[in-house]
Design a protein around this motif. Structure first.
Motif, PDB file in Angstrom:
ATOM      1  N   GLN A  90       0.816  -1.214   0.000  1.00 55.00           N
ATOM      2  CA  GLN A  90       0.000   0.000   0.000  1.00 55.00           C
ATOM      3  C   GLN A  90       0.851   1.266   0.000  1.00 55.00           C
ATOM      4  O   GLN A  90       0.327   2.375   0.171  1.00 55.00           O
ATOM      5  N   VAL A  91       2.154   1.116  -0.187  1.00 52.98           N
ATOM      6  CA  VAL A  91       3.071   2.251  -0.172  1.00 52.98           C
ATOM      7  C   VAL A  91       3.394   2.674  -1.605  1.00 52.98           C
ATOM      8  O   VAL A  91       3.708   1.832  -2.454  1.00 52.98           O
ATOM      9  N   ARG A  92       3.313   3.954  -1.872  1.00 50.87           N
ATOM     10  CA  ARG A  92       3.669   4.519  -3.171  1.00 50.87           C
ATOM     11  C   ARG A  92       4.795   5.523  -2.966  1.00 50.87           C
ATOM     12  O   ARG A  92       4.892   6.152  -1.916  1.00 50.87           O
ATOM     13  N   SER A  93       5.633   5.695  -3.985  1.00 51.10           N
ATOM     14  CA  SER A  93       6.738   6.648  -3.878  1.00 51.10           C
ATOM     15  C   SER A  93       6.457   7.884  -4.725  1.00 51.10           C
ATOM     16  O   SER A  93       5.806   7.808  -5.775  1.00 51.10           O
ATOM     17  N   PHE A  94       6.945   9.015  -4.243  1.00 50.11           N
ATOM     18  CA  PHE A  94       6.823  10.301  -4.934  1.00 50.11           C
ATOM     19  C   PHE A  94       8.141  11.050  -4.784  1.00 50.11           C
ATOM     20  O   PHE A  94       9.044  10.601  -4.086  1.00 50.11           O
ATOM     21  N   THR A  95       8.216  12.223  -5.421  1.00 55.16           N
ATOM     22  CA  THR A  95       9.451  12.993  -5.290  1.00 55.16           C
ATOM     23  C   THR A  95       9.480  13.790  -3.996  1.00 55.16           C
ATOM     24  O   THR A  95      10.523  13.902  -3.361  1.00 55.16           O
ATOM     25  N   VAL A 104      -2.979  13.396  -4.193  1.00 57.62           N
ATOM     26  CA  VAL A 104      -4.111  12.946  -3.371  1.00 57.62           C
ATOM     27  C   VAL A 104      -5.295  13.901  -3.526  1.00 57.62           C
ATOM     28  O   VAL A 104      -6.452  13.475  -3.702  1.00 57.62           O
ATOM     29  N   LEU A 105      -5.022  15.205  -3.472  1.00 61.54           N
ATOM     30  CA  LEU A 105      -6.112  16.178  -3.607  1.00 61.54           C
ATOM     31  C   LEU A 105      -6.721  16.132  -5.003  1.00 61.54           C
ATOM     32  O   LEU A 105      -7.941  16.283  -5.167  1.00 61.54           O
ATOM     33  N   ARG A 106      -5.905  15.929  -6.014  1.00 61.64           N
ATOM     34  CA  ARG A 106      -6.415  15.849  -7.386  1.00 61.64           C
ATOM     35  C   ARG A 106      -7.392  14.691  -7.537  1.00 61.64           C
ATOM     36  O   ARG A 106      -8.391  14.778  -8.270  1.00 61.64           O
ATOM     37  N   LEU A 107      -7.123  13.596  -6.843  1.00 61.74           N
ATOM     38  CA  LEU A 107      -7.944  12.398  -6.988  1.00 61.74           C
ATOM     39  C   LEU A 107      -9.168  12.387  -6.075  1.00 61.74           C
ATOM     40  O   LEU A 107     -10.058  11.553  -6.268  1.00 61.74           O
ATOM     41  N   THR A 108      -9.212  13.275  -5.089  1.00 61.90           N
ATOM     42  CA  THR A 108     -10.275  13.172  -4.077  1.00 61.90           C
ATOM     43  C   THR A 108     -11.113  14.437  -3.913  1.00 61.90           C
ATOM     44  O   THR A 108     -12.084  14.417  -3.149  1.00 61.90           O
ATOM     45  N   THR A 109     -10.750  15.529  -4.578  1.00 64.55           N
ATOM     46  CA  THR A 109     -11.499  16.772  -4.386  1.00 64.55           C
ATOM     47  C   THR A 109     -11.892  17.382  -5.726  1.00 64.55           C
ATOM     48  O   THR A 109     -11.376  17.003  -6.787  1.00 64.55           O
ATOM     49  N   ARG A 110     -12.791  18.358  -5.638  1.00 59.47           N
ATOM     50  CA  ARG A 110     -13.176  19.179  -6.779  1.00 59.47           C
ATOM     51  C   ARG A 110     -13.035  20.644  -6.384  1.00 59.47           C
ATOM     52  O   ARG A 110     -13.109  20.975  -5.195  1.00 59.47           O
ATOM     53  N   THR A 210      -2.518   4.725  12.644  1.00 61.41           N
ATOM     54  CA  THR A 210      -2.769   3.732  13.695  1.00 61.41           C
ATOM     55  C   THR A 210      -4.072   4.027  14.430  1.00 61.41           C
ATOM     56  O   THR A 210      -4.559   3.196  15.191  1.00 61.41           O
ATOM     57  N   ILE A 211      -4.625   5.216  14.208  1.00 64.85           N
ATOM     58  CA  ILE A 211      -5.877   5.602  14.858  1.00 64.85           C
ATOM     59  C   ILE A 211      -7.060   5.441  13.910  1.00 64.85           C
ATOM     60  O   ILE A 211      -8.118   4.943  14.306  1.00 64.85           O
ATOM     61  N   LEU A 212      -6.874   5.848  12.647  1.00 62.93           N
ATOM     62  CA  LEU A 212      -7.972   5.813  11.679  1.00 62.93           C
ATOM     63  C   LEU A 212      -7.440   5.315  10.328  1.00 62.93           C
ATOM     64  O   LEU A 212      -7.374   6.064   9.358  1.00 62.93           O
ATOM     65  N   PRO A 213      -7.053   4.055  10.260  1.00 60.35           N
ATOM     66  CA  PRO A 213      -6.338   3.570   9.066  1.00 60.35           C
ATOM     67  C   PRO A 213      -7.117   3.663   7.765  1.00 60.35           C
ATOM     68  O   PRO A 213      -6.547   3.998   6.718  1.00 60.35           O
ATOM     69  N   ALA A 214      -8.406   3.375   7.783  1.00 61.10           N
ATOM     70  CA  ALA A 214      -9.167   3.284   6.535  1.00 61.10           C
ATOM     71  C   ALA A 214      -9.448   4.638   5.906  1.00 61.10           C
ATOM     72  O   ALA A 214      -9.882   4.702   4.753  1.00 61.10           O
ATOM     73  N   ARG A 215      -9.197   5.727   6.627  1.00 58.55           N
ATOM     74  CA  ARG A 215      -9.454   7.064   6.090  1.00 58.55           C
ATOM     75  C   ARG A 215      -8.165   7.870   5.875  1.00 58.55           C
ATOM     76  O   ARG A 215      -8.225   9.056   5.573  1.00 58.55           O
ATOM     77  N   THR A 216      -7.016   7.237   6.024  1.00 51.55           N
ATOM     78  CA  THR A 216      -5.771   8.004   6.102  1.00 51.55           C
ATOM     79  C   THR A 216      -4.818   7.695   4.957  1.00 51.55           C
ATOM     80  O   THR A 216      -4.630   6.539   4.580  1.00 51.55           O
ATOM     81  N   VAL A 217      -4.214   8.752   4.443  1.00 56.69           N
ATOM     82  CA  VAL A 217      -3.045   8.645   3.570  1.00 56.69           C
ATOM     83  C   VAL A 217      -1.903   9.328   4.313  1.00 56.69           C
ATOM     84  O   VAL A 217      -1.981  10.520   4.630  1.00 56.69           O
ATOM     85  N   THR A 218      -0.862   8.575   4.630  1.00 58.60           N
ATOM     86  CA  THR A 218       0.279   9.106   5.366  1.00 58.60           C
ATOM     87  C   THR A 218       1.369   9.519   4.394  1.00 58.60           C
ATOM     88  O   THR A 218       1.795   8.723   3.545  1.00 58.60           O
ATOM     89  N   LEU A 219       1.832  10.751   4.528  1.00 59.02           N
ATOM     90  CA  LEU A 219       2.868  11.292   3.652  1.00 59.02           C
ATOM     91  C   LEU A 219       4.125  11.551   4.480  1.00 59.02           C
ATOM     92  O   LEU A 219       4.063  12.224   5.510  1.00 59.02           O
ATOM     93  N   THR A 220       5.252  11.017   4.036  1.00 60.65           N
ATOM     94  CA  THR A 220       6.467  11.245   4.811  1.00 60.65           C
ATOM     95  C   THR A 220       7.707  11.050   3.949  1.00 60.65           C
ATOM     96  O   THR A 220       7.626  10.685   2.776  1.00 60.65           O
ATOM     97  N   ALA A 240      -6.402   4.493   2.688  1.00 60.67           N
ATOM     98  CA  ALA A 240      -7.777   4.667   2.201  1.00 60.67           C
ATOM     99  C   ALA A 240      -7.944   3.928   0.880  1.00 60.67           C
ATOM    100  O   ALA A 240      -7.292   4.254  -0.112  1.00 60.67           O
ATOM    101  N   SER A 241      -8.829   2.940   0.846  1.00 58.97           N
ATOM    102  CA  SER A 241      -8.974   2.097  -0.343  1.00 58.97           C
ATOM    103  C   SER A 241      -9.443   2.890  -1.563  1.00 58.97           C
ATOM    104  O   SER A 241      -9.040   2.604  -2.691  1.00 58.97           O
ATOM    105  N   ALA A 242     -10.279   3.914  -1.358  1.00 60.61           N
ATOM    106  CA  ALA A 242     -10.768   4.701  -2.492  1.00 60.61           C
ATOM    107  C   ALA A 242      -9.617   5.426  -3.185  1.00 60.61           C
ATOM    108  O   ALA A 242      -9.604   5.562  -4.411  1.00 60.61           O
ATOM    109  N   VAL A 243      -8.648   5.877  -2.416  1.00 60.59           N
ATOM    110  CA  VAL A 243      -7.494   6.562  -3.006  1.00 60.59           C
ATOM    111  C   VAL A 243      -6.604   5.549  -3.721  1.00 60.59           C
ATOM    112  O   VAL A 243      -6.075   5.826  -4.809  1.00 60.59           O
ATOM    113  N   ARG A 244      -6.433   4.358  -3.139  1.00 60.09           N
ATOM    114  CA  ARG A 244      -5.653   3.311  -3.816  1.00 60.09           C
ATOM    115  C   ARG A 244      -6.277   2.962  -5.164  1.00 60.09           C
ATOM    116  O   ARG A 244      -5.577   2.810  -6.165  1.00 60.09           O
TER     117      ARG A 244
END
Length: 366
Positions: A90-95, A104-110, A210-220, A240-244
């Protein structure tokens, strides 16, 4: 040795060609951009040199045939540091973090959607919201470091923990408030945890996933904790499965990926950089307390629980301009972060001689 990391002089620092030192006027001490003045861990340097000397071709992990080594190293790090057992798949890499957030915002917001975020906040996030037509729903952090979640709903909560620029490391109770808000309003939480490894005891970092896994995208990224922002390598754990699913529908290479140098350096930092990091944290811990001791009492300063950033309230108009003009120390102005112009942010990730000089100059000017 600690003395090696803590001995940099102004004369030596001025020979550096990164943005922090090379673009600051002669005679002015830079404490603005969030780069440390410490050399990277030996393990990171050796990993980069080894890569350059051996094979700079395409890496094995570009074909997506197996879990990339960066994802595996990230999962190991999270388990070791926080007891967070995650699926490397479930881990993706970015720059970098900003790019990952924008994806994430592009895929989930308008355009027109609200994004809730603690303010003051990291300045590129404001530009991101404007460019994407999103509306900021501010969560003000008071002088005591506390906040209240808004009543208004948001499509996304951008949680920055530890928080930049205030240095807050949010407690479990505070994170539970954020989680309750996200559940109540059916919101996604994008959790920027880039400063997670720069926390001072007794504070502890709690990954929001670790608190709300199904709604979270962690960026680090390892860039802040190991001083290698120029290598441009970050990760996103997409809980978040919808983002995946939305990511899976995108063209495979549309967002690019970090270079082999960034990946090798990050893995080396996570697996072999702990001794270096402990020494750096000892210096930073001393520095955050030194600021409280050395600055005049009229400067508002809450000792940060995390990061190497001091959020200062000078109580004077256009504080950052005053400090640069009168003290010859460059800070970032408060309005950059959505704060008052009496505020300014000071980067204290430097050696004792340089920090002492900065604080002496500021004290004399005030």
């Amino acid at each position: 040795m600690l003395s090696d990391l803590d001995s940099l002089t102004l004369e030596d620092a001025r020979t550096r060609d990164g943005i922090k030192w090379a673009t600051t006027p002669p005679g002015v001490v830079p404490a603005w951009v969030a780069d440390m003045d410490f050399p990277v861990p030996d393990a990171v340097r050796e990993a980069v040199i080894r890569r350059v000397k051996t094979d700079m071709g395409y890496p094995t992990w570009v074909d997506n045939a197996h879990v990339p080594p960066l994802a595996e190293a990230f999962a190991e790090r999270m388990a070791d540091r926080y007891g967070w057992q995650l699926d490397p798949g479930q881990v993706r890499s970015f720059t970098d973090i900003v790019q990952a957030l924008q994806v994430v915002l592009r895929l989930t917001t308008r355009p027109g959607d609200a994004v809730a975020m603690h303010v003051p906040a990291y300045d590129p996030f404001f530009g991101t919201f404007r460019a994407m037509g999103l509306r900021l729903l501010p969560i003000p952090i008071g002088p005591d470091g506390r906040f209240e979640m808004p009543d208004e709903p948001a499509r996304v909560v951008l949680l920055v923990n530890p928080q930049n620029p205030t240095g807050r490391s949010f407690t479990r109770a505070e994170l539970a408030e954020v989680a309750e808000y996200a559940e109540r309003h059916d919101a996604l939480v994008a959790s920027d945890e880039i400063h997670a490894e720069l926390v001072y005891a007794p504070a502890v970092h709690i990954p929001f996933a670790t608190i709300l896994p199904a709604r979270t995208v962690t960026l680090t990224s390892a860039s802040k904790a190991f001083n290698m922002g120029g290598l441009h390598c970050s990760v996103a754990h997409v809980g978040a499965s919808a983002v995946r699913e939305a990511l899976a529908e995108e063209p495979p290479n549309i967002y690019g990926s970090p270079s082999v140098l960034g990946v090798d350096a990050t893995i080396a930092a996570w697996r072999h950089g702990d001794a270096w990091q402990r020494e750096v944290l000892t210096i930073l811990d001393r520095n955050r307390e030194l600021i409280a001791k050395r600055l005049p009492p009229q400067v508002g300063y809450r000792v940060p629980e995390a990061t190497y950033l001091a959020w200062l309230d000078f109580g004077i108009t256009d504080a950052a301009t005053f400090v640069e003009r009168e003290a010859q120390v460059r800070l970032n102005p408060g309005p950059m972060y959505g704060g008052a112009d009496t505020h300014a942010r000071l980067n204290f990730a430097t050696s004792a001689p340089i920090l002492e000089e900065m604080l002496s100059r500021i004290t004399r000017a005030l």
